[in-house]
Scaffold this active site. Structure first.
Site, PDB file in Angstrom:
ATOM      1  N   CYS A  49      63.504  40.797  -0.948  1.00 57.50           N
ATOM      2  CA  CYS A  49      62.889  39.764  -1.780  1.00 57.50           C
ATOM      3  C   CYS A  49      63.179  39.937  -3.265  1.00 57.50           C
ATOM      4  CB  CYS A  49      61.381  39.723  -1.545  1.00 57.50           C
ATOM      5  SG  CYS A  49      60.921  39.321   0.154  1.00 57.50           S
ATOM      6  N   HIS A 101      57.745  35.829  -7.172  1.00 58.48           N
ATOM      7  CA  HIS A 101      58.192  35.727  -5.783  1.00 58.48           C
ATOM      8  C   HIS A 101      57.089  35.096  -4.944  1.00 58.48           C
ATOM      9  CE1 HIS A 101      59.747  36.558  -1.883  1.00 58.48           C
ATOM     10  NE2 HIS A 101      58.886  37.545  -1.626  1.00 58.48           N
ATOM     11  N   ASN A 134      57.775  31.956   2.475  1.00 57.15           N
ATOM     12  CA  ASN A 134      58.549  33.030   1.869  1.00 57.15           C
ATOM     13  C   ASN A 134      60.006  32.906   2.311  1.00 57.15           C
ATOM     14  OD1 ASN A 134      59.705  35.413   1.007  1.00 57.15           O
ATOM     15  ND2 ASN A 134      58.138  36.753   1.848  1.00 57.15           N
TER      16      ASN A 134
END
Length: 331
Positions: free
Chosen positions: A116, A256, A286
């Site tokens: 990520c 994020h 996500n």
């Protein structure tokens, strides 16, 4: 000699058409819209249903969108950095497949694997090549087909992830804009909490690994949440302090998009009001390394040249970090 900075000059995206809603998920596994929204803040996520299309296809589509928007020709691109945890193959790299599909014949490419935090690492890497003076146009492709490593019988993880791709153009400038500062960190303590057990050289694919679902993403939610809340907030505040920035100086936080509670905790530590925080997790879930540039694309028309932006992320490993950049253009 004038200082050279690396500045973002365009952002493109690709989103699959299919929307997997919480209502549909609740028919597949024991969950509900209320349960998912209260814990992570996700309403739906995009899924690439085509079985013959993968990360390189999505990445190529995002690059085509970027080149169309910026008016740049494929052959003008010098370098491509591809961030992904769901490559088409273990080898060759997904980046060279994107180059081939788009016609970026003069670019060299490699994949960067930092989960990520991939976009942060790629942006810092691109800046170093730009500052060295050799490369003038670098594309960062972040493309993730997370649906292929998601276990849709696991109620704890299947609501979290979606598919998407983004492409960002990075170019040199002598103006005081672009990437100003960065902090990147990692700690292997997180390996046991968030990983894909089989498919690598430690545990190669086998009948047993497939039967036991070891090619799906594995996550222990509580420790990951605990570390993410602490590390993402800490590093965001640290980069503010290092650059003498207050909440009033910052135009946007681009976090994020993994969990709404983590985003809210980071913003509170930075003393930022919600209207300065980019949040689109409700629509896309996500998408790993693609979440941050996906936000930049969505808010592009609201960004102004010179805006102070803090970008922060946390990912598997653990990896985490923050960037301080001044936005490079008015849309």
């Amino acid at each position: 000699m004038e200082k050279i900075n690396a500045v973002i000059t365009g952002v493109g995206k690709f989103l699959p058409e299919y929307r997997l809603t919480n209502e549909e998920l609740s028919k597949m596994v024991d969950t509900s819209d209320e349960w998912i929204m209260s814990r992570v803040g996700i309403k739906e996520r995009r899924i690439l249903k085509d079985k013959d299309k993968a990360a390189s296809y999505m990445g190529a589509m995002a690059v085509k969108d970027l080149l169309y928007k910026t008016g740049v020709k494929p052959e003008e691109i010098d370098m491509v950095i591809c961030t992904t945890v769901t490559p088409d193959y273990i080898f060759p790299t997904t980046g060279i497949m994107v180059c081939d599909q788009v016609g970026m014949k003069n670019a060299f490419s490699y994949d960067l694997h930092a989960s990520c935090s991939g976009f942060l690492n790629a942006m810092v890497t691109a800046s170093k090549f730009i500052q060295a003076g050799r490369e003038k146009k670098i594309v960062i492709v972040s493309t993730e087909k997370m649906s292929v490593i998601t276990d849709y019988s696991d109620r704890k993880t299947c609501p979290l992830f979606g598919d998407a791709a983004t492409a960002v153009l990075v170019e040199p400038t002598t103006e005081n804009i672009g990437l100003i500062d960065y902090i990147l960190r990692s700690d292997g303590v997180g390996v046991k909490f968030l990983h894909q057990k089989s498919g690598g050289s430690l545990s190669p694919a086998s009948v047993s690994s497939v039967n036991h679902g070891e090619h799906f993403l594995y996550q222990e939610g509580q420790p990951v949440f605990k570390y993410a809340v602490t590390y993402m907030a800490d590093v965001s505040v640290e980069i503010m302090q290092r650059n003498n920035l207050t909440a009033n100086d910052i135009a946007w936080l681009v976090p994020h998009q993994a969990n709404l509670r983590i985003i809210d905790a980071t913003a509170r530590r930075m003393e930022l009001p919600s209207e300065k925080v980019m949040i689109n997790i409700e629509k896309y879930g996500n998408t790993t390394s693609a979440t941050i540039p996906l936000c930049l694309n969505e808010w592009e028309n609201q960004l102004k040249k010179g805006d102070n932006i803090i970008i922060s992320a946390f990912g598997a490993g653990f990896t985490w970090g923050a960037l301080y950049l001044k936005w490079g253009y008015n849309s």
